[in-house]
Design an enzyme around this catalytic site. Structure first.
Site, PDB file in Angstrom:
ATOM      1  N   ARG A 239     -48.805  45.619 -34.859  1.00 36.54           N
ATOM      2  CA  ARG A 239     -49.020  47.216 -35.284  1.00 36.54           C
ATOM      3  C   ARG A 239     -48.158  47.089 -36.709  1.00 36.54           C
ATOM      4  O   ARG A 239     -47.053  46.609 -36.727  1.00 36.54           O
ATOM      5  CB  ARG A 239     -48.646  48.137 -34.621  1.00 36.54           C
ATOM      6  N   GLU A 268     -53.883  51.782 -42.644  1.00 37.45           N
ATOM      7  CA  GLU A 268     -54.972  50.889 -42.887  1.00 37.45           C
ATOM      8  C   GLU A 268     -56.316  51.707 -43.237  1.00 37.45           C
ATOM      9  O   GLU A 268     -56.579  52.633 -42.569  1.00 37.45           O
ATOM     10  CB  GLU A 268     -55.403  49.907 -41.826  1.00 37.45           C
ATOM     11  N   HIS A 287     -56.710  42.845 -40.764  1.00 34.58           N
ATOM     12  CA  HIS A 287     -56.398  43.280 -39.499  1.00 34.58           C
ATOM     13  C   HIS A 287     -57.816  42.508 -38.545  1.00 34.58           C
ATOM     14  O   HIS A 287     -58.612  43.169 -37.967  1.00 34.58           O
ATOM     15  CB  HIS A 287     -56.564  44.931 -39.160  1.00 34.58           C
TER      16      HIS A 287
END
Length: 327
Positions: A239, A268, A287
């Protein structure tokens, strides 16, 4: 009486929800990359028995209060820090996630990110594409070896152990730090449990796969980076909030570490103007830890099955708030 209603907050593979459609009316947000807007989500939740959500969806008291019939929130992810689990439990709502199914895929990506950062792969690709390759030199785009180096894994869960398994193929020394020791990893993989400080001081590759908790938030700050070798490479596939991004920039500026490979960021998505993108020795990914077609399809089947199971009164395979089902 019509079927229960399940709303899916992002466009996912339709053919993977066949089992759910036997038991529910399913409606899906029409965009794959653009999240459902809050107004639409609140409106759809009003009639929903089930929600299939993404990490980008904030599932808080406001949303749950707008959904009086809600019985299950199926998160298409291993993590669930986007969900107020305590609030869901108080309302008797089952929260599920998708562990195990993405373990190997995420481990593949994590080790790929390590290799790409160490061997300067994206930088070398751009070097060729930009027409800079004019000749050969002994140290042209020279990176650093992976084999026979020391990897330190922070967070030895399923994914961490699977990354360690890949490291054995490179004859790496494996150190790990975790909330609890993992005797099976020590026996099967030759991993050694060490303190966090010892891990960051001794490792050539520091790989973070820890969940986001109050203890891990901003765990990697300037003090941590300064304890690492100046040749160390930092990899984060957990994370974004486990890293203090300003401190990582400072560590790179001051050459406290050699490079960083990042699949996650604090906020993000990031834009092209994100400060960490100015560094040639930072490999940044959007991601994509579990982003293979096969895995994303299986994750979709799994969240659909979770919703279907709750609707018909069967226990889902993975429940985050187990007490709701026992109760």
């Amino acid at each position: 009486m019509g079927k229960p209603f399940v709303y899916v907050t992002r466009k996912v593979p339709e053919h993977c929800l066949g089992e759910l459609r036997e038991f529910a009316e399913v409606e899906m947000w029409h965009e794959e990359e653009i999240p459902v807007d809050r107004e639409t989500l609140l409106a759809k939740a009003k009639d929903a028995t089930g929600l299939i959500t993404m990490l980008s969806d904030k599932v808080n008291a406001e949303l749950m209060d707008a959904a009086p019939n809600l019985k299950v929130i199926a998160n298409l992810a291993v993590g669930f820090d986007n969900i107020d689990v305590e609030g869901a439990t108080a309302r008797g709502i089952v929260v599920s996630n998708t562990p195990n199914v993405l373990t190997d895929t995420t481990a593949d990506l994590t080790f790929s990110l390590l290799m790409a950062t160490a061997r300067r792969i994206p930088e070398a690709v751009n070097y060729v594409r930009e027409g800079q390759w004019k000749n050969w030199g002994p140290l042209l785009m020279a990176g650093t070896d992976i084999h026979h180096k020391t990897i330190g894994i922070v967070g030895m869960g399923r994914i961490g152990a699977t990354v360690a398994k890949r490291a054995t193929g490179f004859d790496m020394e494996i150190l790990y730090h975790n909330r609890s020791r993992k005797p099976e990893a020590e026996a099967e993989l030759g991993a050694t449990y060490v303190s966090f400080d010892e891990l960051i001081e001794k490792s050539d590759y520091v790989v973070c796969l820890a969940p986001l908790t109050p203890e891990t938030k901003e765990l990697f700050d300037l003090a941590a980076f300064r304890k690492m070798k100046d040749s160390a490479i930092f990899i984060n596939a957990s994370r974004g909030a486990v890293v203090k991004e300003d401190d990582l920039q400072q560590a790179l500026d001051e050459k406290e570490i050699a490079a960083a490979g990042l699949d996650v960021f604090l906020n993000e998505p990031i834009g092209a103007d994100h400060p960490l993108l100015k560094y040639d020795n930072v490999v940044a990914l959007p991601h994509i830890g579990s982003a293979s077609v096969e895995t994303r399809e299986e994750m979709t089947r799994l969240v659909g099955r979770h919703c279907a199971n709750v609707i018909v009164g069967r226990k889902p395979e993975y429940i985050v708030n187990e007490s709701v089902w026992k109760g």
